[in-house]
Design an enzyme around this catalytic site. Structure first.
Site, PDB file in Angstrom:
ATOM      1  N   GLU A 275       0.901  -1.334   0.028  1.00  0.00           N
ATOM      2  CA  GLU A 275       0.062  -0.047  -0.115  1.00  0.00           C
ATOM      3  C   GLU A 275       0.826   1.404   0.117  1.00  0.00           C
ATOM      4  O   GLU A 275       0.898   2.154   1.022  1.00  0.00           O
ATOM      5  CB  GLU A 275      -0.848   0.236   1.150  1.00  0.00           C
ATOM      6  CG  GLU A 275      -1.529  -1.211   1.596  1.00  0.00           C
ATOM      7  CD  GLU A 275      -2.072  -1.318   2.924  1.00  0.00           C
ATOM      8  OE1 GLU A 275      -1.738  -0.410   3.676  1.00  0.00           O
ATOM      9  OE2 GLU A 275      -3.109  -2.066   3.230  1.00  0.00           O
ATOM     10  N   PRO A 276       1.654   1.610  -0.983  1.00  0.00           N
ATOM     11  CA  PRO A 276       2.420   2.588  -1.011  1.00  0.00           C
ATOM     12  C   PRO A 276       1.761   3.948  -1.171  1.00  0.00           C
ATOM     13  O   PRO A 276       0.785   3.683  -2.135  1.00  0.00           O
ATOM     14  CB  PRO A 276       3.500   2.425  -2.115  1.00  0.00           C
ATOM     15  CG  PRO A 276       2.907   1.500  -3.009  1.00  0.00           C
ATOM     16  CD  PRO A 276       1.904   0.729  -2.240  1.00  0.00           C
ATOM     17  N   GLY A 277       1.930   5.141  -0.702  1.00  0.00           N
ATOM     18  CA  GLY A 277       1.216   6.231  -0.947  1.00  0.00           C
ATOM     19  C   GLY A 277       2.239   7.169  -1.417  1.00  0.00           C
ATOM     20  O   GLY A 277       2.331   7.868  -2.627  1.00  0.00           O
ATOM     21  N   ARG A 278       3.211   7.664  -0.241  1.00  0.00           N
ATOM     22  CA  ARG A 278       3.925   8.768  -0.452  1.00  0.00           C
ATOM     23  C   ARG A 278       5.004   8.415  -1.832  1.00  0.00           C
ATOM     24  O   ARG A 278       5.277   9.305  -2.374  1.00  0.00           O
ATOM     25  CB  ARG A 278       4.920   8.859   0.751  1.00  0.00           C
ATOM     26  CG  ARG A 278       5.884  10.089   0.888  1.00  0.00           C
ATOM     27  CD  ARG A 278       6.761   9.887   2.062  1.00  0.00           C
ATOM     28  NE  ARG A 278       5.836   9.818   3.309  1.00  0.00           N
ATOM     29  CZ  ARG A 278       5.333  10.773   4.129  1.00  0.00           C
ATOM     30  NH1 ARG A 278       5.618  12.080   3.848  1.00  0.00           N
ATOM     31  NH2 ARG A 278       4.741  10.593   5.032  1.00  0.00           N
ATOM     32  N   ARG A 314       2.783  20.174   5.798  1.00  0.00           N
ATOM     33  CA  ARG A 314       4.051  19.295   6.410  1.00  0.00           C
ATOM     34  C   ARG A 314       5.109  20.224   7.214  1.00  0.00           C
ATOM     35  O   ARG A 314       5.458  19.434   8.192  1.00  0.00           O
ATOM     36  CB  ARG A 314       4.628  18.548   5.350  1.00  0.00           C
ATOM     37  CG  ARG A 314       3.444  17.703   4.474  1.00  0.00           C
ATOM     38  CD  ARG A 314       3.867  16.722   3.436  1.00  0.00           C
ATOM     39  NE  ARG A 314       4.763  15.729   4.295  1.00  0.00           N
ATOM     40  CZ  ARG A 314       6.142  15.662   4.343  1.00  0.00           C
ATOM     41  NH1 ARG A 314       6.893  16.550   3.598  1.00  0.00           N
ATOM     42  NH2 ARG A 314       6.778  14.780   5.004  1.00  0.00           N
ATOM     43  N   TYR A 318       4.969  18.264  10.681  1.00  0.00           N
ATOM     44  CA  TYR A 318       5.734  17.327  10.767  1.00  0.00           C
ATOM     45  C   TYR A 318       7.427  17.748  10.816  1.00  0.00           C
ATOM     46  O   TYR A 318       8.139  17.032  10.747  1.00  0.00           O
ATOM     47  CB  TYR A 318       5.800  16.236   9.733  1.00  0.00           C
ATOM     48  CG  TYR A 318       4.481  15.807   9.380  1.00  0.00           C
ATOM     49  CD1 TYR A 318       3.743  14.933  10.439  1.00  0.00           C
ATOM     50  CD2 TYR A 318       3.782  16.005   8.340  1.00  0.00           C
ATOM     51  CE1 TYR A 318       2.603  14.392  10.072  1.00  0.00           C
ATOM     52  CE2 TYR A 318       2.533  15.427   8.024  1.00  0.00           C
ATOM     53  CZ  TYR A 318       1.890  14.546   8.926  1.00  0.00           C
ATOM     54  OH  TYR A 318       0.652  14.143   8.568  1.00  0.00           O
ATOM     55  N   CYS A 346      -1.287  34.089   9.704  1.00  0.00           N
ATOM     56  CA  CYS A 346      -0.998  34.831  11.076  1.00  0.00           C
ATOM     57  C   CYS A 346      -0.618  33.837  11.860  1.00  0.00           C
ATOM     58  O   CYS A 346      -1.216  33.851  13.020  1.00  0.00           O
ATOM     59  CB  CYS A 346      -2.142  35.745  11.315  1.00  0.00           C
ATOM     60  SG  CYS A 346      -2.847  36.806  10.083  1.00  0.00           S
ATOM     61  N   GLU A 347       0.454  33.353  11.898  1.00  0.00           N
ATOM     62  CA  GLU A 347       1.084  32.287  12.787  1.00  0.00           C
ATOM     63  C   GLU A 347       2.488  32.195  12.518  1.00  0.00           C
ATOM     64  O   GLU A 347       2.880  32.011  11.530  1.00  0.00           O
ATOM     65  CB  GLU A 347       0.520  30.948  12.650  1.00  0.00           C
ATOM     66  CG  GLU A 347      -1.170  30.882  12.751  1.00  0.00           C
ATOM     67  CD  GLU A 347      -1.299  29.448  13.208  1.00  0.00           C
ATOM     68  OE1 GLU A 347      -0.848  28.478  13.822  1.00  0.00           O
ATOM     69  OE2 GLU A 347      -2.907  29.177  13.228  1.00  0.00           O
ATOM     70  N   TYR A 375       0.336  13.989   0.739  1.00  0.00           N
ATOM     71  CA  TYR A 375       0.196  14.663   1.896  1.00  0.00           C
ATOM     72  C   TYR A 375       0.193  16.087   1.701  1.00  0.00           C
ATOM     73  O   TYR A 375       0.707  17.128   2.622  1.00  0.00           O
ATOM     74  CB  TYR A 375       1.084  14.096   2.919  1.00  0.00           C
ATOM     75  CG  TYR A 375       0.819  12.752   3.124  1.00  0.00           C
ATOM     76  CD1 TYR A 375      -0.270  11.917   3.698  1.00  0.00           C
ATOM     77  CD2 TYR A 375       1.943  11.822   2.782  1.00  0.00           C
ATOM     78  CE1 TYR A 375      -0.531  10.724   3.790  1.00  0.00           C
ATOM     79  CE2 TYR A 375       1.713  10.417   2.540  1.00  0.00           C
ATOM     80  CZ  TYR A 375       0.539  10.000   3.069  1.00  0.00           C
ATOM     81  OH  TYR A 375       0.403   8.643   3.224  1.00  0.00           O
TER      82      TYR A 375
HETATM   83  C1  LIG Z   1      -0.833   5.965   5.297  1.00  0.00           C
HETATM   84  C2  LIG Z   1      -0.917   4.676   5.245  1.00  0.00           C
HETATM   85  C3  LIG Z   1      -0.104   3.990   3.881  1.00  0.00           C
HETATM   86  C4  LIG Z   1       0.654   4.869   2.966  1.00  0.00           C
HETATM   87  O1  LIG Z   1       1.735   5.156   3.828  1.00  0.00           O
HETATM   88  P1  LIG Z   1       2.731   5.865   2.885  1.00  0.00           P
HETATM   89  O2  LIG Z   1       4.027   6.191   3.850  1.00  0.00           O
HETATM   90  O3  LIG Z   1       2.249   7.026   2.230  1.00  0.00           O
HETATM   91  O4  LIG Z   1       3.422   4.620   1.727  1.00  0.00           O
HETATM   92  C5  LIG Z   1      -0.517   2.528   3.774  1.00  0.00           C
HETATM   93  N1  LIG Z   1      -1.298   1.913   4.476  1.00  0.00           N
HETATM   94  C6  LIG Z   1      -2.042   2.555   5.510  1.00  0.00           C
HETATM   95  C7  LIG Z   1      -2.831   1.483   6.426  1.00  0.00           C
HETATM   96  C8  LIG Z   1      -1.866   3.742   5.794  1.00  0.00           C
HETATM   97  O5  LIG Z   1      -2.428   4.418   6.901  1.00  0.00           O
END
Ligand SMILES: *Cc1c(COP(=O)(O)O)cnc(C)c1O
Length: 421
Positions: A275-278, A314, A318, A346-347, A375
């Protein structure tokens, strides 16, 4: 690698000069590269070649319908964490059998939505959730395919706000209780146990935590099989990091990650999900902004941009670093000066970078935040009544606005008046 390069001294998104988009759309805006999204999806797909696998894009990283459709057409599945994301996946044409439903607080309504519309599996995070899902499935006369998210108690060595695999985090069930929880699941007639799920955190730049976690997952697979469960799918989560600061970081490549997967769980004969997102969206997007004012302070100089923390949170949230580059390439050997790069909100937290070495920049000059595709836009807000930042997608020589900037009338008229006013 991405497709944002200088050509003839001007930063391009694929074949489109950034200033051309800025002239048409105005600033600030996000711009994504189709070629980069495609490349990153394929890197993961190829890294798992030889294993029965599905790459499920974690759409919370960047969930514009045009991005989802681009990835869905390449064969991506989707990892969703809300009913809203489930609906987005469906609207992008992703079939239910390629949608994984994750998240620590699914409501019964969300469960019903996915069970009715089709779902690959639910990644269940607690026993109360398991029981609720069992009831919802039975009420619909069906069975819900599940994997239980186990927390392997490894330190992913990432920022505290995005570490999820330590015992103290709210996610999943402790791996030490897994056999007991699976035994419980097996007694619930509305559930069909099919696998195990894990996700240890985000922006992970070291393969060791993965190696440890997946090693534990392999042991658990064998223990659960011995207990009589038909474990046939392993969801390994996402989390692989990207090089936010290009000059001094080189996180592992998807191919190296794939090697760890093969070494740790490849022998189990399970279908593998990741499940890659980033890593898919992060370096596929820029946030482009214009300098409103350069300002000299006491002992320091500021660049005040028209982008702010509401557009890209971000750095404030973070402590994240983003490379910030001028859209017009500075001359070789151009002198750089340290600037605090800030937005107009304004922060004091509305600070993107401190003492960042930049070539001389003046009002109206464009800058680009690199690695802003994940993100970024999804976490944007309208704080300070700043219109939600628009999004643009580039494909070769073409570009298109994929989410327009709302007008002020639209923003104001979204509010409704109570009868007494
Ligand atoms: C956020 C998330 C991801 C993706 O994470 P990345 O760091 O963006 O790859 C995959 N699985 C679950 C369950 C998440 O909450």
């Amino acid at each position: 690698m991405d497709h944002f390069l200088y050509r003839d001294g001007v930063l391009h998104a694929e074949d489109v000069p950034i200033p051309e988009i800025a002239a048409e759309v105005g600033t600030p805006f996000y711009v994504y590269s189709t070629a980069t999204l495609t490349r990153h999806f394929r890197l993961f797909d190829e890294a798992l070649e030889g294993l029965d696998h599905l790459v499920c894009y974690a759409m919370k990283a960047a969930s514009n319908q045009a991005i989802l459709t681009t990835l869905a057409r390449l064969g991506a599945g989707m990892d969703v964490v809300s009913g809203g994301e489930y609906r987005r996946a469906q609207a992008a044409g992703v079939p239910g059998e390629r949608i994984v439903f994750s998240g620590v607080g699914k409501t019964r309504e969300e469960m019903r939505l996915a069970l009715t519309g089709g779902v690959r599996q639910f990644n269940v995070e607690s026993e109360p959730e398991m029981e609720a899902l069992n009831e919802v499935a039975l009420s619909l006369g069906t069975r819900a395919p599940i994997a239980v998210r186990v927390n392997p108690d490894v330190d992913a060595k990432t920022h505290a706000k995005i570490a999820t695999g330590k015992a103290e985090n709210k996610f999943g069930i402790p791996i030490s209780r897994a056999r007991e929880v699976y035994a419980h699941a097996a007694t619930l007639p509305g559930l069909e146990v099919i696998g195990i799920d894990m996700h240890i955190g985000s922006q992970i730049t070291d393969l060791d935590p993965y190696r440890q976690a997946y090693g534990k997952l392999a042991e658990l697979t064998e223990a659960l099989r011995a207990d009589g469960h038909d474990i046939r799918r392993l969801d390994l989560g996402g989390g692989l990091g990207i090089p936010y600061e290009r000059s001094n970081s080189a996180p592992p490549l998807p191919m190296e990650y794939g090697q760890v997967v093969k070494e740790t769980v490849g022998h189990l004969g399970c279908e593998i999900e990741i499940e890659p997102g980033r890593l898919i969206a992060g370096n596929a997007g820029l946030l482009v902004s214009a300098v409103i004012y350069p300002k000299s302070g006491e002992g320091r100089d500021f660049l005040i941009l028209d982008a702010a923390m509401n557009d890209l949170i971000r750095p404030a949230m973070y402590d994240a670093w983003h490379d910030i580059v001028p859209v017009t390439e500075p001359a070789a050997g151009a002198e750089k000066r340290p600037y605090d790069i800030v937005g107009p909100v304004c922060e004091s937290g509305d600070t993107f970078a401190r003492a960042r070495a930049m070539p001389p920049l003046g009002a109206g000059d464009l800058v680009a935040f690199r690695s802003a595709g994940a993100y970024g836009a999804v976490m944007a807000s309208e704080y300070n009544t700043r219109p939600l930042v628009p999004e643009v997608l580039v494909h070769g020589h073409q570009f298109a606005v994929i989410r327009p900037r709302p007008s002020f009338d639209e923003i104001i008229n979204r509010d409704t008046m109570p009868a007494w006013l």
